[in-house]
Design a protein around this motif. Structure first.
Motif, mmCIF file in Angstrom:
data_model
loop_
_atom_site.group_PDB
_atom_site.id
_atom_site.type_symbol
_atom_site.label_atom_id
_atom_site.label_comp_id
_atom_site.label_asym_id
_atom_site.label_seq_id
_atom_site.Cartn_x
_atom_site.Cartn_y
_atom_site.Cartn_z
ATOM 1 N N ASN A 446 0.842 -1.197 0.000
ATOM 2 C CA ASN A 446 0.000 0.000 0.000
ATOM 3 C C ASN A 446 0.877 1.247 0.000
ATOM 4 N N LEU A 447 0.256 2.415 -0.006
ATOM 5 C CA LEU A 447 1.025 3.642 -0.199
ATOM 6 C C LEU A 447 2.004 3.915 0.940
ATOM 7 N N ARG A 448 1.609 3.677 2.188
ATOM 8 C CA ARG A 448 2.559 3.956 3.285
ATOM 9 C C ARG A 448 3.698 2.947 3.308
ATOM 10 N N GLN A 449 3.414 1.712 2.868
ATOM 11 C CA GLN A 449 4.484 0.721 2.771
ATOM 12 C C GLN A 449 5.439 1.054 1.627
ATOM 13 N N GLU A 467 10.630 11.642 4.508
ATOM 14 C CA GLU A 467 9.719 11.085 5.514
ATOM 15 C C GLU A 467 8.721 12.138 5.996
ATOM 16 N N THR A 468 9.226 13.356 6.209
ATOM 17 C CA THR A 468 8.341 14.444 6.633
ATOM 18 C C THR A 468 7.307 14.753 5.548
ATOM 19 N N LEU A 474 0.478 11.730 2.956
ATOM 20 C CA LEU A 474 -0.334 10.538 3.206
ATOM 21 C C LEU A 474 -1.135 10.618 4.506
ATOM 22 N N ARG A 475 -0.771 11.589 5.366
ATOM 23 C CA ARG A 475 -1.405 11.738 6.686
ATOM 24 C C ARG A 475 -1.156 10.513 7.592
ATOM 25 N N VAL A 476 -0.067 9.830 7.296
ATOM 26 C CA VAL A 476 0.307 8.666 8.112
ATOM 27 C C VAL A 476 1.801 8.461 7.921
ATOM 28 N N MET A 477 2.474 7.948 8.941
ATOM 29 C CA MET A 477 3.902 7.724 8.829
ATOM 30 C C MET A 477 4.179 6.514 7.941
ATOM 31 N N PRO A 478 5.170 6.605 7.045
ATOM 32 C CA PRO A 478 5.556 5.442 6.264
ATOM 33 C C PRO A 478 6.023 4.307 7.204
#
Length: 480
Positions: A446-449, A467-468, A474-478
């Motif tokens: 998925n996108l965060r992965q 990362e920032t 994405l509004r979520v941390m990778p």
């Protein structure tokens, strides 16, 4: 129809032609055979021989408004092109379109003084066309390499004159298209008039590029060295990428496709300890020779044309052209066959190695442009990315590789693509992305992965900023 009737027909055509202008005579040429995948459609035409003449006389047939096809890559007919440019100025012709893929040589028809006389129409942009395209004096056609032959076969491009380069006729009158069969075969099959530059330095190749001299209307004898690809020293980053791919992703028995660029060559240099490798590739260069000589490339496990190196075009040094000459191990085929996904996927462990310019954190891949500036073309990247992904044995590896940064130090892994950048390989097509810092496997992620995997192989100087930016997007941390 009897042979006597055929001879009478062709004699009548020639007699009519004597009363017509050169331009009109184009449309009186005997029709040529057309078989999409037949290895040899260019049978001898009874009682027809080409006229041998000079380049200057040969191109006089070109008049205003014509559509010309130009043979490309190592087979670029530069003597004919030079004569054509001179003819364009002296005869004051206008609006002649030159269709081609990547050509080698000066391409003087792209210079400003030829604006309005010639207009280049690139289906893959070489370095000699980039400025003309950027300045609006040349055009670019986004198209898969595998589909370029359809432009001629479906009469979307009606070729008035084909300018080609061939090896000398053999005892039976057969020439070959040498190192560049690609889409030229389809263009020649559908051209109304063919001018051939005959060069003893052209390697005589096996496969789909055989053409009988009777299909050529005019032949011009030249003795010019073929364009060579100057090999530059491998950088430290490219060496690391080559080692990562060779040691982790290329298996014994794999069928290789190498895109253009230094990274594929770096991979080949690391494969001498592999066994039973095969080659089925749109193009290849000198890197395959050492692997054949050391026994790493045998093509023994291939399903399609077992035992043969299969390609569409080749560009390298004279060593490569000598290797190809009269070598039955090397088969140069119509690009509609070479780049056909349904054919590619039948080979074992298809490993497609291609370069790219930029990748965003979702996996979108830019390969043909730098922002809005067109740089190359779509080419065969998607043809082979899909062919590898759909491999019938389930062991294909679609690989995209690039250094982690540009020469200026900017990250090639970016949060969002530059404005105007063109996506050649979509995020849904991507499997492996490789930089000198590692291998990211994106298929099924998925996108965060994906963001996590790509940041992990980005240059360390850019990882924190990526990362920032990824969190903001994405509004979520990778995360893995």
């Amino acid at each position: 129809m009897s042979a006597a009737t055929l001879r009478s027909l062709f004699t009548g055509v020639r007699n009519i032609g004597r009363t017509l202008s050169r331009a009109d005579r184009i449309y009186q040429s005997p029709k040529r055979s057309f078989y999409l995948y037949s290895p040899e459609p260019f049978h001898p035409i009874p009682d027809k021989e080409p006229k041998w003449t000079t380049a200057e006389d040969a191109v006089e047939v070109v008049t205003s408004g014509m559509t010309i096809y130009v043979h490309g890559c190592a087979a670029t007919p530069n003597v004919l092109l030079e004569a054509l440019c001179k003819h364009g100025i002296e005869s004051r012709i206008r609006n002649v379109e030159l269709n081609h893929i990547h050509t080698e040589g000066p391409a003087i028809y792209n210079e400003p003084e030829y604006d309005g006389i010639f207009r280049s129409n690139s289906m893959f942009i070489g370095g000699n066309c980039r400025k003309a395209v950027a300045d609006g004096r040349g055009d670019f056609v986004p198209i898969f390499l595998s589909e370029i032959p359809l432009l001629f076969r479906r009469k979307i491009y009606n070729v008035d004159v084909a300018l080609i380069q061939v090896s000398p006729p053999d005892n039976h009158g057969f020439c070959t298209l040498g190192p560049s069969v690609d889409c030229t075969r389809a263009a020649v099959q559908n051209a109304k008039y063919i001018i051939a530059q005959v060069n003893p330095n052209m390697p005589r190749t096996f496969g789909d590029g055989v053409i009988h001299m009777s299909h050529c209307d005019v032949m011009v004898q030249v003795n010019e060295p073929l364009p060579e690809l100057h090999i530059t020293p491998m950088t430290e980053e490219e060496n690391k990428i080559g080692a990562l791919i060779a040691e982790n992703l290329v298996q014994d028995g794999a069928t290789l496709q190498m895109g253009i660029g230094s990274i594929p060559d770096c991979v080949l240099a690391k494969l001498k300890d592999h066994r039973d490798l095969g080659v089925h590739s749109e193009m290849f260069s000198d890197g395959i020779i050492d692997l054949v000589e050391c026994g790493a490339i045998t093509n023994a496990r291939k399903v399609i044309q077992t035992g043969k190196i299969v390609g569409g075009f080749a560009l390298g040094t004279n060593r490569l052209y000598r290797f190809m000459n009269n070598n039955p191990m090397v088969v140069m085929n119509d690009i509609a066959m070479v780049n056909n996904t349904a054919i590619i996927c039948q080979n074992p462990k298809v490993t497609a190695i291609n370069s790219c310019i930029e990748v965003d954190l979702t996996g979108q891949v830019v390969s043909d442009s730098i922002g809005t500036r067109m740089y190359s073309g779509v080419g065969g990247q998607i043809d082979f990315i899909r062919g590898a992904a759909l491999g019938l044995d389930g062991q294909g590896k679609p690989i995209l590789a690039m250094p982690s940064t540009t020469k200026r130090g900017d990250s090639k892994i970016v949060t969002t693509l530059r404005e105007g950048a063109g996506v050649v390989t979509t995020r849904a097509h991507v499997h492996y992305v490789v930089t000198e810092y590692g291998i990211a496997y994106l298929f099924g992620k998925n996108l965060r992965q994906r963001a996590y995997e790509l940041i992990r192989i980005a240059h360390p100087d850019h990882r924190e900023a990526l990362e920032t930016a990824a969190f903001e997007r994405l509004r979520v941390m990778p995360c893995p």
